[in-house]
Design an enzyme around this catalytic site. Structure first.
Site, short mmCIF file in Angstrom:
data_model
loop_
_atom_site.label_atom_id
_atom_site.label_comp_id
_atom_site.label_asym_id
_atom_site.label_seq_id
_atom_site.Cartn_x
_atom_site.Cartn_y
_atom_site.Cartn_z
N LYS A 1 41.45 -16.85 -7.85
CA LYS A 1 42.25 -16.25 -6.78
C LYS A 1 43.72 -16.16 -7.19
CE LYS A 1 43.87 -15.02 -2.74
NZ LYS A 1 43.84 -13.62 -2.33
N CYS B 1 50.87 -13.14 -0.06
CA CYS B 1 50.14 -13.75 -1.18
C CYS B 1 50.83 -13.67 -2.53
CB CYS B 1 48.76 -13.11 -1.30
SG CYS B 1 47.65 -13.53 0.05
N GLU C 1 39.51 -15.25 -0.41
CA GLU C 1 39.51 -13.85 0.05
C GLU C 1 40.27 -12.99 -0.95
OE1 GLU C 1 42.45 -12.35 1.06
OE2 GLU C 1 43.73 -14.12 0.94
#
Length: 494
Positions: free
Chosen positions: A220, A276, A161
């Protein structure tokens, strides 16, 4: 081509909940079930008060919940019935053992893999959504291969994501790109095409990128590392601006107009937070060390070190301006989430600013429009924040439901989150109720347009990356602010 008709998502958190809600909204013919072991979280998803706040999310959920979107604790049934299983569980930084403080803890990923292979039959596509280290998909595949059954065929994909909290629904509906990684075998490519078909309901094909699994996983980590790097870079310049009289906003605008650099993520502040950035950069550092790339690891570690330095520097500035002591002084801290338009407090700079001020004995009155009191107390009671003395939180911290109450009789007002409402407060009313001299420490540059007005009222203003108050109390950070230890100088080989 294999057609996906039923999706199961394991994990109803910040990634799984919004992602699958949007998929259900955009693909009405696909049945989507989000499952979690946390019963209270599932109850919240099935109620009028969702467990997370995101602009537009409630409307999306209510448009399809009970029709083709379901939230359940019956994990095994959802897995058995699904054609595609998303793994969207937490991958926190390890707090113990090898890789402590840097490596990702994959125990929840492994538990999911074992449960999937135990209850599944037939053909299924298993897709990792969680942020994971490179080659995590290979570990999942090894678990599947070691526990295979004649009737079972599991394909593993990576589909990371790229959501920003506060704009997650928009990011899902109008993504910059969708990244899908898988095996370069015929079976792997078949699985990739099936997942591509789901996203093609609303995402242009040109924005769907397919790669091998390892490129997808590394992309990512690299994306978040690059974003964090830009924030630390502009924050380093903010310190220089404060020392020279430059304005970091003007500098950021000047360099951002260079098309090779661009203007995004050049906003100086008290530092980045969220679930994150720090986790992924530390994960990248650990990966580089494990692969014997110490120079690369050191480079990315500096991104984290600069973020920590910015937080400490801001806290030291508050202490220094308040006559070098905040012991027993009331300080209003406005904003506790790590950014506006979210209730998420994970790795929020507000937590660390609060810690440094509590270490000095300050009495904090905290207000945030979306973060619950219980969450604030929980965050500040963690051993690394409370110095193994959670009792000091009840003594030093008061959570208020009114920003004006927080500022009543305060020595200083500290803005830690860029909520728009802080631009609209009645600062004349606030000033009258504060002790004098009354200070505003703007850690998010949200009051730039009000500086002249605030100074006319009587406030002394301190902000990131700019000198505002002409007749200010002398600020000597070098004598007060702890510096991050520098790496030892390597001797040249002869």
């Amino acid at each position: 081509m294999f057609q996906i008709k039923r999706i199961c998502c394991i994990g109803a958190g910040y990634v799984g909940g919004p992602t699958c809600s949007v998929i259900a909204h955009m693909c009405p013919e696909i049945t989507v079930t989000v499952v979690d072991v946390n019963e209270s979280r599932i109850k919240a998803w099935n109620s009028d008060t969702l467990p997370i706040y995101e602009p537009g999310l409630k409307e999306v959920v209510e448009s399809c919940r009970g029709r083709n979107l379901f939230f359940s604790t019956d994990i095994d049934s959802a897995i058995r019935e699904a054609d595609l299983v998303f793994i969207s569980v937490n991958t926190p930084t390890k707090t113990y053992g090898m890789g402590k403080g840097r490596a990702a803890d994959l125990k929840f990923i492994e538990a999911c893999a074992r449960r999937i292979v135990e209850v599944s039959d037939g053909y299924k596509i298993v897709t990792e959504k969680s942020t994971v280290p490179v080659r995590a998909a290979e570990s999942i595949r090894r678990i599947f291969d070691a526990n295979t059954k004649p009737s079972l065929n599991l394909q593993v994909l990576s589909n990371p994501e790229f959501l920003a909290e506060g704009t997650a629904v928009r990011d899902l509906k109008e993504p910059d790109r969708v990244l899908i990684g898988g095996d370069e075998t015929a079976e792997g490519q078949r699985a990739i095409r099936a997942l591509c078909a789901v996203y093609e309901h609303w995402v242009p094909k040109a924005r769907i990128i397919t790669t091998n699994t390892w490129s997808s996983e590394l992309s990512k980590l690299a994306a978040n590392a690059f974003l964090a790097q830009r924030i630390s870079s502009i924050n380093s310049i903010s310190a220089l601006c404060e020392a020279t009289g430059a304005d970091v906003e003007e500098v950021a605008k000047a360099i951002g107009m260079d098309q090779r650099i661009g203007s995004k993520f050049l906003k100086a502040s008290v530092g980045f937070g969220g679930s994150c950035f720090q986790k992924d950069v530390l994960n990248l550092v650990y990966l580089c060390e494990a692969l014997n790339l110490p120079e690369v690891a050191s480079y990315w570690q500096q991104v984290i070190d600069m973020n920590e330095y910015q937080r400490r520097r801001f806290a030291c500035r508050i202490i220094d301006c308040l006559f070098n002591t905040v012991t027993g002084k009331k300080i209003a801290l406005l904003g506790f989430s790590f950014k506006k338009d979210t209730g998420d407090t994970r790795e929020s700079s507000s937590i660390y600013i609060s810690k440094y001020l509590m270490d000095e004995g300050a009495k904090l009155f905290i207000y945030d429009p979306k973060v619950l009191k219980e969450q604030i107390i929980h965050d500040l009671s963690q051993p690394n924040i409370s110095e193994d003395n959670p009792g000091r939180v009840s003594e030093l911290v008061t959570v208020t439901s009114d920003p004006y109450e927080a500022c009543q009789s305060a020595h200083a007002l500290v803005i830690c989150t860029e909520w728009d409402m802080f631009k609209e407060l009645d600062y004349e009313k606030i000033y009258k109720k504060m002790l004098k001299p009354a200070f505003i420490f703007d850690g998010r540059r949200v009051l730039d347009h009000l500086h002249a007005h605030l100074q006319n009222i009587g406030f002394q203003i301190e902000t990131i990356g700019k000198k505002v108050t002409a007749t200010r109390i002398p600020y000597t950070p070098a004598a007060v602010c702890p510096r991050i230890s520098e790496p030892p100088i390597k001797k040249a080989k002869v």
